[in-house]
Design an enzyme around this catalytic site. Structure first.
Site, PDB file in Angstrom:
ATOM      1  N   HIS A   1      32.234  -6.045 -18.210  1.00  0.00           N
ATOM      2  CA  HIS A   1      32.638  -5.450 -19.498  1.00  0.00           C
ATOM      3  C   HIS A   1      31.397  -5.458 -20.392  1.00  0.00           C
ATOM      4  CE1 HIS A   1      36.325  -4.667 -22.230  1.00  0.00           C
ATOM      5  NE2 HIS A   1      35.261  -4.425 -22.965  1.00  0.00           N
TER       6      HIS A   1
ATOM      7  N   GLU B   1      35.445   0.782 -18.639  1.00  0.00           N
ATOM      8  CA  GLU B   1      35.003   1.949 -19.403  1.00  0.00           C
ATOM      9  C   GLU B   1      33.553   2.354 -19.128  1.00  0.00           C
ATOM     10  OE1 GLU B   1      35.855   1.245 -23.547  1.00  0.00           O
ATOM     11  OE2 GLU B   1      38.004   1.071 -23.197  1.00  0.00           O
TER      12      GLU B   1
ATOM     13  N   GLU C   1      44.362  -1.220 -21.743  1.00  0.00           N
ATOM     14  CA  GLU C   1      44.076  -1.429 -23.177  1.00  0.00           C
ATOM     15  C   GLU C   1      44.822  -0.382 -23.984  1.00  0.00           C
ATOM     16  OE1 GLU C   1      39.985  -1.526 -24.509  1.00  0.00           O
ATOM     17  OE2 GLU C   1      39.370  -2.681 -22.741  1.00  0.00           O
TER      18      GLU C   1
ATOM     19  N   ASN D   1      42.687   2.904 -20.328  1.00  0.00           N
ATOM     20  CA  ASN D   1      42.545   2.415 -21.704  1.00  0.00           C
ATOM     21  C   ASN D   1      42.756   3.633 -22.594  1.00  0.00           C
ATOM     22  OD1 ASN D   1      41.754   0.124 -20.392  1.00  0.00           O
ATOM     23  ND2 ASN D   1      39.673   0.082 -21.199  1.00  0.00           N
TER      24      ASN D   1
ATOM     25  N   ARG E   1      44.363 -10.112 -19.238  1.00  0.00           N
ATOM     26  CA  ARG E   1      43.148  -9.446 -18.760  1.00  0.00           C
ATOM     27  C   ARG E   1      41.961  -9.979 -19.561  1.00  0.00           C
ATOM     28  NH1 ARG E   1      40.680  -3.745 -20.239  1.00  0.00           N
ATOM     29  NH2 ARG E   1      38.940  -3.922 -18.821  1.00  0.00           N
TER      30      ARG E   1
ATOM     31  N   TYR F   1      43.327   5.130 -26.483  1.00  0.00           N
ATOM     32  CA  TYR F   1      43.288   4.930 -27.935  1.00  0.00           C
ATOM     33  C   TYR F   1      43.639   6.202 -28.704  1.00  0.00           C
ATOM     34  CZ  TYR F   1      41.455   0.330 -27.066  1.00  0.00           C
ATOM     35  OH  TYR F   1      41.341  -0.976 -26.641  1.00  0.00           O
TER      36      TYR F   1
HETATM   37  O1  IFM Z   1      36.873  -3.536 -28.183  1.00  0.00           O
HETATM   38  C1  IFM Z   1      36.864  -2.440 -27.319  1.00  0.00           C
HETATM   39  C2  IFM Z   1      36.849  -2.893 -25.871  1.00  0.00           C
HETATM   40  O2  IFM Z   1      35.776  -3.723 -25.611  1.00  0.00           O
HETATM   41  C3  IFM Z   1      36.757  -1.701 -24.960  1.00  0.00           C
HETATM   42  N1  IFM Z   1      37.759  -0.709 -25.280  1.00  0.00           N
HETATM   43  C4  IFM Z   1      37.942  -0.329 -26.655  1.00  0.00           C
HETATM   44  C5  IFM Z   1      38.068  -1.557 -27.535  1.00  0.00           C
HETATM   45  C6  IFM Z   1      38.234  -1.145 -29.013  1.00  0.00           C
HETATM   46  O3  IFM Z   1      37.113  -0.429 -29.432  1.00  0.00           O
END
Ligand code: IFM
Length: 447
Positions: free
Chosen positions: A122, A167, A355, A293, A78, A295
């Protein structure tokens, strides 16, 4: 390595990056300026005054990077297409050298047996469009669809699946509400027309892609929201935050309506941005896959200072934290995926984790925190799959250490270490771990 993650046949293993974070070559071959080039020049905007001017020099070194991807045994890669490289002013003339770069990249990926998964936006909006209002200007959505058509016409014969936006929550909130990302505006809730126009751009671009027989995904940064205590006030604050972070960006696309924004004090028509027919334009094209995505989860409490925001974000002190200070809670990924299935039911398309990863403090030998992070999140993902969620792939963030936005080069997310002074790439232990994991999964399914 034992294949302990029970994931289906055909599950796609990938890695992710983004143009401004890795390409460099910002003034080469006719690329126009983007909002990030401008933002990086603002004193104090980016830690240590870093910028993506050179970044990982991927524009020149993509061949070497694809060799490294091949070494991992990736199914998919990606990346994002830089709008200012393809249409330097954001609208109008196309830059043939820009499209030629992505042509070469796609051909080299296919040659290596890796499926390209491009993201069209992005965060590197052409500065020319920002000068006309950026995503606060409705016209940007239409220019985005024009740009999508240019790229799809050039690459669509070899690239069947596309992500429109990355995002939109982060871009709206950090870029337009808080000003910690480009374009650096501080409009608080009045930034939300930028969210609506991105979603409108998604819908218009999705139609362009579908008309060409291509598949469309949208990647959101989703966070499971948990109230700090069982009190009704904390529950109310958590619901307001969930609306802002998650539902504002997912409901219109999957359900064709905005959630109730009254807890945020935002008018139903988002300060006049939502026009009749817009929600159809956003929803009707449909989505072939939802990019998630993930985290960390977010813990939310009732506001301590009334009148500012309807929520306070609080830490999760009982969890370990990454170098970035983000709490590590893998089981929240299972919760998030089950929640999506329960809330959206049949409206939820197949999910791809587009992600997931962590930044680790140097020195990273033996890189165990990153391996533990990936292993625990893959366990959590496999658990959701076992409970019936249709997850089709996992793209780790990130292939390479890269330009981490306002943090500059100070957060290292890569499976591959990059020495930014020499551009030397050195695979970390997590690279070997991921390579072996992918090989074990494939070997099991080949039997
Ligand atoms: O680096 C970023 C990415 O550009 C978008 N999602 C989160 C990642 C980590 O912060």
């Amino acid at each position: 390595m034992p294949d302990r993650f029970d994931l289906p046949v055909g599950f796609r293993w990938g890695a992710a990056t983004a143009a401004y974070q890795i390409e460099g070559a910002v003034e080469e071959d006719g690329r126009g300026p983007s909002v990030w080039d401008t933002f990086c020049e603002r004193p104090g905007a980016v830690r240590d005054g870093h910028s993506g001017t050179v970044a990982c020099d991927h524009y020149h070194r993509y061949g070497e990077d694809i060799e490294l991807m091949k070494g991992l045994g990736l199914d998919g890669y990606r990346f994002s297409v830089a709008w200012p490289r393809v249409v330097p002013a954001g609208a109008g003339a196309v830059n043939p050298a820009g499209t030629a770069f992505y042509d070469r990249l796609v051909d080299a990926l296919l040659e290596a047996g890796i499926a390209p998964l491009p993201t069209l936006f992005h965060w590197d909006l052409p500065q020319g469009l920002e000068d006309a209002g950026g995503w606060l200007n409705r016209d940007t959505a239409y220019r985005f669809a024009d740009y999508a058509a240019v790229v799809a016409d050039r690459l669509g014969d070899r690239v069947p699946a596309w992500i429109t936006l990355n995002e939109p929550f982060v871009h709206t909130v950090f870029g337009y509400a808080l000003g910690t990302h480009a374009p650096g505006r501080t409009m608080m809730f009045e930034a939300l027309p930028a969210a609506h126009h991105q979603l409108l751009g998604h819908g218009l671009a999705a139609t362009v892609l579908h008309d060409r027989g291509l598949e469309v995904m949208l990647s959101n940064n989703l966070t499971p929201v948990e109230p700090a205590t069982p009190s009704p006030a904390d529950a109310e604050a958590a619901a307001a935050y969930d609306t802002l972070h998650n539902r504002l960006f997912t409901d219109p696309v999957l359900l064709g309506r905005y959630p109730d924004l009254s807890a945020l004090g935002v008018p139903e028509d988002i300060y006049g941005a939502v026009r009749p027919g817009d929600l159809d334009l956003i929803h009707a094209p449909g989505l072939d896959g939802l990019g998630v995505n993930y985290y960390n989860p977010t813990r939310v409490a009732a506001p301590t200072t009334p009148g500012l925001l309807p929520f306070d974000l609080v830490d999760i002190p009982d969890a370990p934290h990454t170098a970035f200070g983000w709490p590590v809670v893998p089981e929240a990924l299972t919760r998030l995926l089950l929640h999506l299935r329960d809330v959206y039911g049949p409206a939820l398309p197949p999910v791809t984790i587009t992600e997931n990863g962590c930044s680790v403090t140097e020195p990273t030998t033996p890189d165990q925190p990153r391996i533990d992070f990936m292993a625990s999140h893959l366990d959590a993902l496999a658990q959701a799959v076992a409970e019936g969620v249709d997850v089709r792939g996992y793209y780790t963030w990130s292939l390479l250490d890269n330009f981490e936005w306002a943090q500059g080069f100070n957060q290292r997310f890569g499976l591959i270490h990059v020495d930014f002074a020499t551009q030397r790439r050195t695979p970390r232990a997590s690279y070997a771990w991921y390579r072996d994991l992918i090989a074990a999964h494939k070997a099991r399914h080949a039997k």
